[in-house]
Every structure is written in C-alpha cells, then in structure tokens.
Design a protein around this motif. Structure first.
Motif, PDB file in Angstrom:
ATOM      1  N   SER A 133      47.598  15.538  74.289  1.00  0.00           N
ATOM      2  CA  SER A 133      47.062  15.490  75.651  1.00  0.00           C
ATOM      3  C   SER A 133      47.889  14.599  76.570  1.00  0.00           C
ATOM      4  N   ALA A 134      48.737  13.738  75.999  1.00  0.00           N
ATOM      5  CA  ALA A 134      49.615  12.911  76.828  1.00  0.00           C
ATOM      6  C   ALA A 134      50.653  13.761  77.553  1.00  0.00           C
ATOM      7  N   PHE A 135      50.932  14.960  77.015  1.00  0.00           N
ATOM      8  CA  PHE A 135      51.911  15.868  77.607  1.00  0.00           C
ATOM      9  C   PHE A 135      51.180  16.838  78.535  1.00  0.00           C
ATOM     10  N   ASP A 136      50.604  16.295  79.569  1.00  0.00           N
ATOM     11  CA  ASP A 136      49.790  17.069  80.497  1.00  0.00           C
ATOM     12  C   ASP A 136      49.790  16.327  81.829  1.00  0.00           C
ATOM     13  N   ARG A 137      49.087  16.856  82.807  1.00  0.00           N
ATOM     14  CA  ARG A 137      48.960  16.150  84.084  1.00  0.00           C
ATOM     15  C   ARG A 137      47.831  15.150  83.975  1.00  0.00           C
ATOM     16  N   GLN A 138      48.118  13.891  84.236  1.00  0.00           N
ATOM     17  CA  GLN A 138      47.117  12.832  84.115  1.00  0.00           C
ATOM     18  C   GLN A 138      46.485  12.472  85.456  1.00  0.00           C
ATOM     19  N   HIS A 139      47.043  12.944  86.565  1.00  0.00           N
ATOM     20  CA  HIS A 139      46.514  12.607  87.884  1.00  0.00           C
ATOM     21  C   HIS A 139      45.652  13.744  88.435  1.00  0.00           C
ATOM     22  N   GLU A 140      44.929  13.443  89.502  1.00  0.00           N
ATOM     23  CA  GLU A 140      44.062  14.425  90.148  1.00  0.00           C
ATOM     24  C   GLU A 140      44.907  15.503  90.845  1.00  0.00           C
ATOM     25  N   PRO A 141      44.317  16.678  91.114  1.00  0.00           N
ATOM     26  CA  PRO A 141      45.066  17.693  91.865  1.00  0.00           C
ATOM     27  C   PRO A 141      45.595  17.113  93.176  1.00  0.00           C
ATOM     28  N   PRO A 142      46.837  17.408  93.514  1.00  0.00           N
ATOM     29  CA  PRO A 142      47.426  16.801  94.717  1.00  0.00           C
ATOM     30  C   PRO A 142      46.876  17.419  95.999  1.00  0.00           C
ATOM     31  N   GLY A 143      46.880  16.632  97.065  1.00  0.00           N
ATOM     32  CA  GLY A 143      46.633  17.189  98.388  1.00  0.00           C
ATOM     33  C   GLY A 143      47.809  18.070  98.775  1.00  0.00           C
ATOM     34  N   PHE A 144      47.532  19.168  99.474  1.00  0.00           N
ATOM     35  CA  PHE A 144      48.609  20.110  99.785  1.00  0.00           C
ATOM     36  C   PHE A 144      49.633  19.500 100.737  1.00  0.00           C
ATOM     37  N   ALA A 145      49.178  18.707 101.714  1.00  0.00           N
ATOM     38  CA  ALA A 145      50.126  18.077 102.631  1.00  0.00           C
ATOM     39  C   ALA A 145      51.044  17.109 101.880  1.00  0.00           C
ATOM     40  N   ASP A 146      50.487  16.353 100.924  1.00  0.00           N
ATOM     41  CA  ASP A 146      51.316  15.451 100.116  1.00  0.00           C
ATOM     42  C   ASP A 146      52.292  16.244  99.262  1.00  0.00           C
ATOM     43  N   TYR A 147      51.816  17.340  98.694  1.00  0.00           N
ATOM     44  CA  TYR A 147      52.695  18.193  97.883  1.00  0.00           C
ATOM     45  C   TYR A 147      53.871  18.693  98.725  1.00  0.00           C
ATOM     46  N   GLN A 148      53.577  19.175  99.929  1.00  0.00           N
ATOM     47  CA  GLN A 148      54.642  19.693 100.790  1.00  0.00           C
ATOM     48  C   GLN A 148      55.626  18.592 101.172  1.00  0.00           C
ATOM     49  N   LEU A 149      55.111  17.380 101.396  1.00  0.00           N
ATOM     50  CA  LEU A 149      56.008  16.276 101.735  1.00  0.00           C
ATOM     51  C   LEU A 149      56.921  15.949 100.552  1.00  0.00           C
ATOM     52  N   LEU A 150      56.337  15.860  99.353  1.00  0.00           N
ATOM     53  CA  LEU A 150      57.155  15.605  98.167  1.00  0.00           C
ATOM     54  C   LEU A 150      58.199  16.706  97.986  1.00  0.00           C
ATOM     55  N   LEU A 151      57.770  17.960  98.182  1.00  0.00           N
ATOM     56  CA  LEU A 151      58.681  19.097  98.014  1.00  0.00           C
ATOM     57  C   LEU A 151      59.831  19.044  99.005  1.00  0.00           C
ATOM     58  N   SER A 152      59.570  18.543 100.213  1.00  0.00           N
ATOM     59  CA  SER A 152      60.620  18.483 101.233  1.00  0.00           C
ATOM     60  C   SER A 152      61.742  17.525 100.849  1.00  0.00           C
ATOM     61  N   ARG A 153      61.442  16.581  99.951  1.00  0.00           N
ATOM     62  CA  ARG A 153      62.443  15.598  99.528  1.00  0.00           C
ATOM     63  C   ARG A 153      62.950  15.864  98.109  1.00  0.00           C
ATOM     64  N   GLU A 204      49.469  29.447  88.716  1.00  0.00           N
ATOM     65  CA  GLU A 204      48.480  29.089  89.729  1.00  0.00           C
ATOM     66  C   GLU A 204      47.953  27.695  89.445  1.00  0.00           C
ATOM     67  N   ARG A 205      47.939  26.845  90.454  1.00  0.00           N
ATOM     68  CA  ARG A 205      47.440  25.490  90.291  1.00  0.00           C
ATOM     69  C   ARG A 205      46.443  25.163  91.403  1.00  0.00           C
ATOM     70  N   LEU A 206      45.436  24.404  91.028  1.00  0.00           N
ATOM     71  CA  LEU A 206      44.405  23.989  91.966  1.00  0.00           C
ATOM     72  C   LEU A 206      44.867  22.764  92.741  1.00  0.00           C
ATOM     73  N   PHE A 207      44.653  22.776  94.056  1.00  0.00           N
ATOM     74  CA  PHE A 207      44.977  21.629  94.903  1.00  0.00           C
ATOM     75  C   PHE A 207      43.682  20.938  95.329  1.00  0.00           C
ATOM     76  N   ALA A 208      43.830  19.783  95.935  1.00  0.00           N
ATOM     77  CA  ALA A 208      42.666  18.958  96.269  1.00  0.00           C
ATOM     78  C   ALA A 208      41.715  19.642  97.248  1.00  0.00           C
ATOM     79  N   ASP A 209      42.229  20.596  98.036  1.00  0.00           N
ATOM     80  CA  ASP A 209      41.367  21.301  98.982  1.00  0.00           C
ATOM     81  C   ASP A 209      40.587  22.443  98.335  1.00  0.00           C
ATOM     82  N   GLY A 210      40.727  22.583  97.009  1.00  0.00           N
ATOM     83  CA  GLY A 210      40.006  23.624  96.295  1.00  0.00           C
ATOM     84  C   GLY A 210      40.718  24.960  96.252  1.00  0.00           C
TER      85      GLY A 210
END
Length: 342
Positions: free
Chosen positions: A207-227, A288-294
């Motif tokens: 289970s350590a080889f998985d996502r440990q954080h909450e689903p990301p906010g889409f705006a944060d995801y887009q910002l990370l993706l831009s960099r 398909e991944r779930l984001f914080a906005d559902g």
C-alpha cells in the motif's frame, strides 16, 4: 496450489493476491529458482523483497492494459518476463516531511534498505528538476528487480508552484503501521521474520506504492502541469509504480516488431552513453482519476518498459546501470497526453 508445496514467495503472494492471481502472476515471471526454493517457518529479506515485487508487478499490469496485453502475448509465445526494475516517483519539499509521509526518497529507503537493497548510483535529472537513484539488491543483484526511485525537488520551482504542491501533497498520510515498522526493524538487523508476520505486513508495504494524498484540486493540478508533467503525474498517481520493465535479449528487434503490430510504442530507442543499456517503452495508458471537485478526468497513468543489458567487460557481469539521458527520455512517456485532463 497446496500450502505444503508452496515456497515462501508463493505463500506470501497467495495471502495477498489469492491463489488464482498468484498462479497467473508467477507463471508470467522468470524468478531465480533459489528464491522460489525457500521454505520454512521464517522468511528471508530476499524472499520477502521478491514477493513484494511480484505483487507490485501484478498491480502494474492491473493498471496498464497495454502492458498486460504484451505479457499475454509473451506467454502465448512460450516466453517469460525477466522483471528488471520498477520505477516510482516522490516529492521532496525544501524542509520536513510531505504531510505525514517522510520526504522524497525517505518514504521508501526505510523499506528498501531493510529488505536488502543498497543505493547503487545517483542520476541527476536536472532538466526535470529531479534526482533519480537506483537501488539494487545485495543478495541477488541480477535477479531481484531493482528500484529506480526519483524525487522531484519543489524548491527548484517558483513560489506559486510550491504553494500548489503544498496544498496537494501536504495531505499525505503515512501508510506504514507499527507491525510493518517492527518487521522492517527485524530485517534491518539481519534476522529472518516469521511467516505469519511477513504475511500480515506485505499488504501494508504494498500500500506504500500508491497515492497517499487526497485527490488534487483541478486548478492546482493544472498549475503543477504547467511547470512539470512529472509533478502533475504524482498529483494523480502518487507513489504508484510509474513503470515496470522487462529485460529482453534484443530490445531493438522487439521494438521493431511491436511497432509493426501497431502497439503504442515510443518512437526512439534510448541508448546509454556506454552503449550497453538500451531502453524503450509503451506510451502511458490513460486512466480516469477523481479530483477534489468530484469530477472524473482522464490523465496519463503508468506504462510498460523494455530494456536490454550487455555484459560490462570490466566486470564480466551484466551491466545493471541506468543512464540519465535514457531516464529523461523514458520519463516523457507519461507526458504524451499533456492536455488529457479536462
């Protein structure tokens, strides 16, 4: 598959995956007979490490249909997979942990080192603002898969990126429990571990080889993706296996065949500076991944890789090294769908 006939690896994997999935996965893999032969009331660090890799390989194929199709074809051709290495990505904040999770590679060295791995080399991935490290098993360096563990350095980006990274990754939990830490302590001390304890702990380490954080906010995801494509990938996929790699005799010939079969292949072969390590890969499957906005959105998932390794004339042994240029080229497999999340 009766219990009295199972070795330690089979026993551990059956307890985690069930009999049918274990049989199918073990049939896919060429595993060192010495590892498969281990039996008894205790489990060595090497057998446990191999069992963990078997479960990780199963998980990767479950998430990567293109890889599963290739493996099925390999079995149909009477072949086996030589599992060379698995790769995973982590986040390193300038100071402190990542939420409740140890920062960067520390989240995994606390697992790898007790299981008999040692750091074999460091690979600066400066174009990606990352550092890669290879971890190789001390007892069975050629036949227990290596780990290629990379960490993304948040402090090499701008403050806006750092703030988004803090919001996304700062929610990370620590998947290891007290029993898992106790077993790792025993392995670290050079002791074998009781089968019952190893069975209890294997799913926790998986289970350590998985996502440990909450689903990301889409705006944060887009910002990370831009960099950084890599930061965006970690935002949705976490510390899951980024890819698993099949060691094959002639990767160039295999790539030509797979391209002719219209598989989702990388265009160019990556060749190390030494010429002894050659790699290619499928492009990442989308998931398909779930984001914080559902909302569910399609993003790049993981992928399946291929590698050929020649003998190092200086040692007379298989060249188990990696290459910074190769790694940077292979990382691009998860940025093939840069605008896929919408």
């Amino acid at each position: 598959m009766s219990n009295e006939n199972m070795g330690s690896i089979e026993t551990l994997v059956v307890a985690t995956l069930g009999e049918e999935a274990t049989r199918q996965t073990l049939d896919m893999l060429a595993i060192d007979p010495a590892l498969l032969a281990e039996r008894g009331d205790t489990v060595s660090r090497a057998a446990f490490a191999m069992a963990l890799n078997v479960t990780l390989f199963h998980d990767l194929l479950r998430r990567v249909p293109s890889g599963a199709a290739y493996v099925a074809d390999t079995l149909a051709r009477d072949g086996k997979v030589v599992f060379d290495h698995g790769a995973l990505r982590s986040i390193r904040f300038p100071d402190g942990p990542t939420g409740a999770l140890p920062g960067g590679e520390d989240a995994f060295t606390r697992i790898f080192l007790p299981l008999g791995y040692e750091m074999a080399a460091v690979y600066p991935l400066d174009r990606l603002k990352m550092t890669g490290r290879a971890y190789r098993h001390i007892d069975y360096p050629e036949t227990i898969p290596q780990f290629f563990l990379s960490e993304l350095h948040v402090d090499r980006f701008d403050p806006e990126f750092a703030a988004a990274a803090g919001r996304v990754f700062g929610t990370s939990r620590d998947p290891l429990d007290d029993r898992a830490r106790a077993v790792l302590t025993l392995f670290s001390a050079g002791e074998a571990v009781r089968v019952a304890d190893a069975i209890a702990v294997l799913p926790v380490l998986l289970s350590a080889f998985d996502r440990q954080h909450e689903p990301p906010g889409f705006a944060d995801y887009q910002l990370l993706l831009s960099r950084s494509n890599e930061a965006a990938w970690i935002a949705t996929e976490g510390n899951g296996f980024n890819h698993a790699t099949d060691r094959v005799a002639d990767v160039a010939a295999l790539a030509d065949r797979l391209k002719a079969e219209d598989r989702p292949m990388k265009e160019r072969l990556e060749i190390s500076a030494s010429g002894r390590v050659r790699q290619t890969a499928f492009r990442a499957d989308s998931v398909e991944r779930l984001f914080a906005d559902g909302e569910l959105r399609r993003v790049p998932g993981s992928f399946y890789e291929f590698i050929s390794r020649d003998i190092d004339p200086e040692t007379g042994r298989l060249d188990l090294a990696f290459d910074t240029g190769n790694a940077t080229g292979i990382f691009a497999m998860t940025s093939a769908h840069e605008s896929a999340a919408r």
